[in-house]
Design a protein around this motif. Structure first.
Motif, PDB file in Angstrom:
ATOM      1  N   ALA A   1       0.787  -1.229   0.000  1.00  0.00           N
ATOM      2  CA  ALA A   1       0.000   0.000   0.000  1.00  0.00           C
ATOM      3  C   ALA A   1       0.821   1.283   0.000  1.00  0.00           C
ATOM      4  N   PHE A   2       1.865   1.361   0.856  1.00  0.00           N
ATOM      5  CA  PHE A   2       2.599   2.622   0.942  1.00  0.00           C
ATOM      6  C   PHE A   2       3.269   2.978  -0.382  1.00  0.00           C
ATOM      7  N   MET A   3       3.617   1.976  -1.176  1.00  0.00           N
ATOM      8  CA  MET A   3       4.254   2.230  -2.472  1.00  0.00           C
ATOM      9  C   MET A   3       3.269   2.877  -3.436  1.00  0.00           C
ATOM     10  N   GLY A   4       2.047   2.362  -3.461  1.00  0.00           N
ATOM     11  CA  GLY A   4       1.019   2.967  -4.304  1.00  0.00           C
ATOM     12  C   GLY A   4       0.696   4.383  -3.870  1.00  0.00           C
ATOM     13  N   GLU A   5       0.630   4.590  -2.555  1.00  0.00           N
ATOM     14  CA  GLU A   5       0.383   5.938  -2.012  1.00  0.00           C
ATOM     15  C   GLU A   5       1.477   6.909  -2.455  1.00  0.00           C
ATOM     16  N   SER A   6       2.731   6.486  -2.316  1.00  0.00           N
ATOM     17  CA  SER A   6       3.856   7.356  -2.686  1.00  0.00           C
ATOM     18  C   SER A   6       3.817   7.693  -4.171  1.00  0.00           C
TER      19      SER A   6
ATOM     20  N   LYS B   1       1.207   7.817  -6.071  1.00  0.00           N
ATOM     21  CA  LYS B   1       0.094   8.743  -6.316  1.00  0.00           C
ATOM     22  C   LYS B   1       0.440  10.153  -5.846  1.00  0.00           C
ATOM     23  N   ILE B   2       1.085  10.254  -4.699  1.00  0.00           N
ATOM     24  CA  ILE B   2       1.466  11.567  -4.156  1.00  0.00           C
ATOM     25  C   ILE B   2       2.405  12.288  -5.123  1.00  0.00           C
ATOM     26  N   LEU B   3       3.295  11.537  -5.747  1.00  0.00           N
ATOM     27  CA  LEU B   3       4.260  12.123  -6.675  1.00  0.00           C
ATOM     28  C   LEU B   3       3.682  12.299  -8.085  1.00  0.00           C
ATOM     29  N   ASN B   4       2.506  11.715  -8.333  1.00  0.00           N
ATOM     30  CA  ASN B   4       1.880  11.765  -9.676  1.00  0.00           C
ATOM     31  C   ASN B   4       0.374  11.929  -9.526  1.00  0.00           C
ATOM     32  N   LEU B   5      -0.047  13.066  -9.010  1.00  0.00           N
ATOM     33  CA  LEU B   5      -1.466  13.264  -8.719  1.00  0.00           C
ATOM     34  C   LEU B   5      -2.340  13.205  -9.968  1.00  0.00           C
ATOM     35  N   ASP B   6      -1.757  13.521 -11.119  1.00  0.00           N
ATOM     36  CA  ASP B   6      -2.537  13.535 -12.363  1.00  0.00           C
ATOM     37  C   ASP B   6      -2.645  12.164 -13.013  1.00  0.00           C
ATOM     38  N   LYS B   7      -1.968  11.149 -12.441  1.00  0.00           N
ATOM     39  CA  LYS B   7      -2.009   9.809 -13.030  1.00  0.00           C
ATOM     40  C   LYS B   7      -2.915   8.874 -12.233  1.00  0.00           C
ATOM     41  N   THR B   8      -3.344   7.813 -12.900  1.00  0.00           N
ATOM     42  CA  THR B   8      -4.126   6.770 -12.236  1.00  0.00           C
ATOM     43  C   THR B   8      -3.167   5.711 -11.705  1.00  0.00           C
ATOM     44  N   VAL B   9      -3.239   5.447 -10.406  1.00  0.00           N
ATOM     45  CA  VAL B   9      -2.392   4.417  -9.792  1.00  0.00           C
ATOM     46  C   VAL B   9      -3.293   3.280  -9.317  1.00  0.00           C
ATOM     47  N   LEU B  10      -3.018   2.065  -9.802  1.00  0.00           N
ATOM     48  CA  LEU B  10      -3.824   0.892  -9.468  1.00  0.00           C
ATOM     49  C   LEU B  10      -2.982  -0.117  -8.684  1.00  0.00           C
ATOM     50  N   MET B  11      -3.574  -0.701  -7.653  1.00  0.00           N
ATOM     51  CA  MET B  11      -2.916  -1.751  -6.866  1.00  0.00           C
ATOM     52  C   MET B  11      -3.576  -3.093  -7.181  1.00  0.00           C
ATOM     53  N   PRO B  12      -2.812  -4.084  -7.635  1.00  0.00           N
ATOM     54  CA  PRO B  12      -3.421  -5.383  -7.936  1.00  0.00           C
ATOM     55  C   PRO B  12      -4.163  -6.001  -6.749  1.00  0.00           C
TER      56      PRO B  12
END
Length: 301
Positions: free
Chosen positions: A59-64, A66-77
């Motif tokens: 989870a923390f990796m996906g959060e990081s 997203k924080i660094l790329n607010l305009d992108k979609t980040v998906l966690m399997p």
């Protein structure tokens, strides 16, 4: 069409890129566009041209990302894949330390929640922690959440005064010294390569201590042919791929992060198809926790 071909098809259709940590299953690493440790992946996540990031990690990796790329979609399997250590600190203790030490820097291991990053001055990874702590002007360092990495960094930076938190990575913390010694008895020529999240007793008998990427680099560059690896067993895939002529040994109780192993090809394909498990952070969290991440990237250049 087999699953790998289907993943490729959907990846192209969704303008997606797949990032994977060294600790996930080998078949997931095989289909990733980028494989690495936390520091490498946090750097890679910034500036990717693709609109969607599928982050094969916890989870923390996906959060990081997203924080660094607010305009992108980040998906966690798998959205339930988490890191126990990431929660092993709290805002109240951080504030207490700030009240106690006037020149305190709160140094937050990237293996932490966005909430903890919000209350910190800078993030670090095991690969850059020593470099960043040395670069800080502060005398006192409150290192969260991992006590073992904090101890290792403190030994490398004796000019600073450390305040230790009591968090730890269960996978590394519970490695058994007697099992490491047993492998060494069976393979006396093997060098012991250890992650700094391991307890001090294991670090003391090690030939090399470093991040996951550091361990891989050391083993690859070393003339030695045998190594005892004291970190999560997912690293075996990259070690063997880069070094087919070398032998890698793990303790009898193999160190396994069950959360990392939740990531499967089926789940990667599912989120690509459906867009489920998207990571969301508020603008306030992004702004406050992003400062610590951005400072890390700046100081680690």
């Amino acid at each position: 069409m087999d699953m790998i071909d289907e993943i490729k098809k959907w990846k192209k259709e969704k303008n997606a890129v797949i990032l994977a940590h060294y600790y996930v299953n080998p078949e997931v690493q095989q289909i990733a566009d980028y494989i690495g440790d936390s520091f490498y992946l946090s750097k890679v996540a910034v500036g990717l041209k693709e609109q969607t990031i599928v982050f094969c990690g916890v989870a923390f990796m996906g959060e990081s990302a997203k924080i660094l790329n607010l305009d992108k979609t980040v998906l966690m399997p798998d959205k339930s894949a988490d890191c126990a250590m990431a929660h092993m600190a709290d805002a109240q203790t951080i504030q207490k330390m700030r009240d106690t030490y006037e020149d305190l820097a709160v140094v937050c291991y990237i293996n932490s929640t966005a909430e903890l990053k919000r209350h910190s001055d800078v993030c670090v990874t095991s690969a850059n922690a020593v470099q960043i702590v040395k670069a800080l002007p502060n005398k006192h360092i409150f290192f969260i959440p991992d006590k073992n990495l904090a101890r290792y960094v403190a030994q490398q930076v004796p000019e600073k005064e450390f305040v230790f938190n009591q968090g730890y990575c269960p996978v590394h913390e519970h490695m058994k010294l007697r099992e490491v010694k047993r492998v060494k008895e069976l393979h006396p020529e093997a060098e012991i390569l250890t992650h700094p999240e391991c307890p001090e007793a294991i670090c003391e008998i090690s030939d090399y201590i470093g991040s996951t990427s550091g361990i891989i680099s050391y083993a690859t560059q070393s003339p030695k042919k045998e190594f005892i690896i004291c970190t999560e067993n997912g690293v075996r895939y990259e070690l063997e791929m880069r070094n087919p002529d070398k032998q890698f040994y793990f303790t009898e109780t193999e160190p396994v992060c069950m959360d990392m192993k939740k990531i499967t090809l089926e789940k990667v394909l599912h989120v690509l198809k459906t867009g489920e498990n998207e990571v969301h952070v508020t603008e306030k969290v992004r702004e406050e926790s992003g400062k610590a991440l951005e400072r890390m990237l700046e100081l680690a250049k």
